[in-house]
Write a protein that holds these residues in place. Structure first.
Motif, PDB file in Angstrom:
ATOM      1  N   VAL A 227      11.902  90.549  13.015  1.00 37.43           N
ATOM      2  CA  VAL A 227      10.906  91.534  13.439  1.00 37.43           C
ATOM      3  C   VAL A 227       9.981  91.809  12.262  1.00 37.43           C
ATOM      4  O   VAL A 227      10.422  91.861  11.109  1.00 37.43           O
ATOM      5  N   LEU A 228       8.700  91.971  12.559  1.00 36.66           N
ATOM      6  CA  LEU A 228       7.738  92.474  11.588  1.00 36.66           C
ATOM      7  C   LEU A 228       7.113  93.721  12.193  1.00 36.66           C
ATOM      8  O   LEU A 228       6.546  93.673  13.285  1.00 36.66           O
TER       9      LEU A 228
ATOM     10  N   ALA B 258      17.528  93.334  15.111  1.00 42.29           N
ATOM     11  CA  ALA B 258      16.422  93.304  14.155  1.00 42.29           C
ATOM     12  C   ALA B 258      15.482  94.481  14.396  1.00 42.29           C
ATOM     13  O   ALA B 258      15.021  95.125  13.449  1.00 42.29           O
ATOM     14  N   TYR B 259      15.202  94.786  15.646  1.00 43.62           N
ATOM     15  CA  TYR B 259      14.309  95.906  15.944  1.00 43.62           C
ATOM     16  C   TYR B 259      14.935  97.232  15.530  1.00 43.62           C
ATOM     17  O   TYR B 259      14.268  98.088  14.927  1.00 43.62           O
TER      18      TYR B 259
ATOM     19  N   VAL C 164      16.466  93.094   5.094  1.00 46.35           N
ATOM     20  CA  VAL C 164      15.486  94.082   5.554  1.00 46.35           C
ATOM     21  C   VAL C 164      14.601  94.375   4.348  1.00 46.35           C
ATOM     22  O   VAL C 164      15.096  94.784   3.292  1.00 46.35           O
ATOM     23  N   ALA C 165      13.298  94.131   4.487  1.00 44.01           N
ATOM     24  CA  ALA C 165      12.382  94.254   3.349  1.00 44.01           C
ATOM     25  C   ALA C 165      11.185  95.112   3.731  1.00 44.01           C
ATOM     26  O   ALA C 165      10.828  95.231   4.908  1.00 44.01           O
TER      27      ALA C 165
ATOM     28  N   VAL D 227      12.399  92.250   9.022  1.00 44.02           N
ATOM     29  CA  VAL D 227      13.843  92.089   9.201  1.00 44.02           C
ATOM     30  C   VAL D 227      14.116  90.651   9.613  1.00 44.02           C
ATOM     31  O   VAL D 227      13.505  90.159  10.570  1.00 44.02           O
ATOM     32  N   VAL D 228      15.008  89.995   8.884  1.00 40.93           N
ATOM     33  CA  VAL D 228      15.462  88.662   9.288  1.00 40.93           C
ATOM     34  C   VAL D 228      16.985  88.663   9.285  1.00 40.93           C
ATOM     35  O   VAL D 228      17.613  89.134   8.332  1.00 40.93           O
TER      36      VAL D 228
END
Length: 407
Positions: free
Chosen positions: A60-61, A190-191, A256-257, A269-270
């Motif tokens: 997710v971005l 991810a969300y 998570v960055a 998030v990957v």
């Protein structure tokens, strides 16, 4: 008696058809969610460009200020989150404790294995030192010590974790421990992780912790600690300022960055990635390059006018209770729409700042954000004699118009 009857008839004439006004008080209303989209935005139609290819099984971005999803891949798929679990653990510790509180490490906490701070039973540290150990060194023992200190037991703390996740809208998450070691049913998406991180980054203490590259401190007689952040992105990506790595055999490599540039913050998030740093940098580059923020409403600024009956003015301005900025593509004119949910009209008197409706902002056909609409000024009711005179002036005109229609 006759004079009272005449006076009563005069009152009916004056107020008839207008209704006796009732004082309006601002009703208690639940807080409106600022950002509405809890699902994935259709990436292809939203961006109009080829999204980045990532090796992660889920990604997710998210635009931190708007909550919009700019990229999604299996975003709501429940997966083991590994040590990204510690984001929620740290958040609860910051909200529920004080950084200078002294924590005594229990034998149970000291016995937790895998990644650890190497704590000892009876060791005393501050909550702040344990948070650095949990977020930088990814110490599982530090997480259990934090949980026991905040909630009395690890089980109680996990209950609070799940309650907080539900409160924040993390619908596909369930936590079984505060550190992220593999456990049956310990899952997130991810969300959900982006959602929790977005909330946590509003806390300045959390932001300071996750952006720290190195922390060292003495803890006599137990020794000296040198804690290096496991998130290599802090050294290699412009604007990187958090958040947390995670790795287990079941979860794979996770990250998570967050990164900030020119007033914008993106959250990536990957999960279960073959190249978590490469995937993350590709997502962040995509977000910074292909999107920009557009302000569509400013707090306190009039955005609509609604008619008022029986007032000293004929209309009242409605103002937004917050500033709304949404993410839009940079390479083409965006399709941004404002949708108002307000009554057709009001009857005076009206107080200022009365909640009377809402404004929804849609981007590319998707509901993105919402603000409450408030009355921008107070509106006093006209005196009775003016209302009566106004009614007398209007009634003959209405009757004349009706006679013309009948002819």
């Amino acid at each position: 008696m006759l004079s009272r009857l005449i006076f009563s008839l005069l009152l009916l004439c004056c107020f008839g058809g207008f209704g006796i006004p009732v004082a309006l008080a601002a009703p208690s209303q639940p807080a409106l969610p600022v950002f509405l989209n809890l699902g994935e935005l259709p990436v292809s139609s939203f961006s109009g460009q080829d999204p980045p290819r990532v090796t992660a099984d889920a990604a997710v971005l998210m635009e931190a200020s708007t909550g919009q999803v700019l990229f999604a891949k299996n975003a709501h798929q429940p997966r083991p989150p590994a040590s990204t679990t510690k984001i929620l653990t740290a958040l609860l510790a910051i909200e529920g404790g004080r950084l200078d509180q002294v924590v005594t490490v229990s034998p149970r906490a000291a016995a937790v294995g895998e990644s650890s701070m190497h704590l000892f039973p009876g060791q005393r540290l501050t909550l702040e030192q344990l948070l650095y150990g949990a977020l930088l060194r990814s110490g599982n023992d530090a997480c259990v010590a934090i949980a026991e200190h905040i909630a009395g037991s690890e089980g109680n703390f996990v209950f609070f974790m799940n309650q907080k996740a539900r409160d924040l809208g993390a619908r596909h998450s369930h936590f079984c421990n505060p550190h992220g070691l593999p456990a049956q049913g310990h899952l997130s998406s991810a969300y959900d992780l982006a959602l929790l991180t977005r909330y946590a980054l509003k806390n300045p203490t959390f932001r300071a912790l996750v952006s720290t590259r190195y922390r060292g401190f003495l803890n006599p007689p137990w020794g000296e600690y040198h804690l290096h952040n496991t998130n290599r992105l802090l050294w290699s990506y412009q604007g990187a300022d958090g958040v947390k790595t995670g790795t287990t055999s079941e979860a794979g490599m996770c990250l998570v960055a967050s990164a900030s540039r020119e007033g914008r913050r993106l959250i990536s998030v990957v999960l279960h990635s073959d190249d978590r740093y490469g995937d993350t940098m590709a997502l962040l580059d995509y977000g910074f390059t292909c999107f920009k923020n557009m302000t569509v409403a400013k707090a306190g600024q009039a955005c609509r006018r609604v008619q008022v009956t029986g007032g000293v003015v004929s209309a009242v301005p409605l103002v937004s209770d917050r500033t709304i900025a949404v993410a839009v593509p940079v390479h083409r004119p965006p399709a941004v729409e404002k949708r108002f949910n307000v009554p057709a009209g009001f009857t005076a008197p009206l107080p200022k700042a009365l909640p009377v409706g809402s404004l929804e902002v849609w981007v590319e056909g998707e509901p993105v954000a919402r603000a409450r609409l408030l009355t921008g000024r107070s509106v006093e009711r006209l005196p009775a004699y003016k209302l009566w005179w106004k009614k007398l002036c209007v009634m003959p005109q209405d009757a004349h118009a009706q006679d013309k229609r009948q002819l």
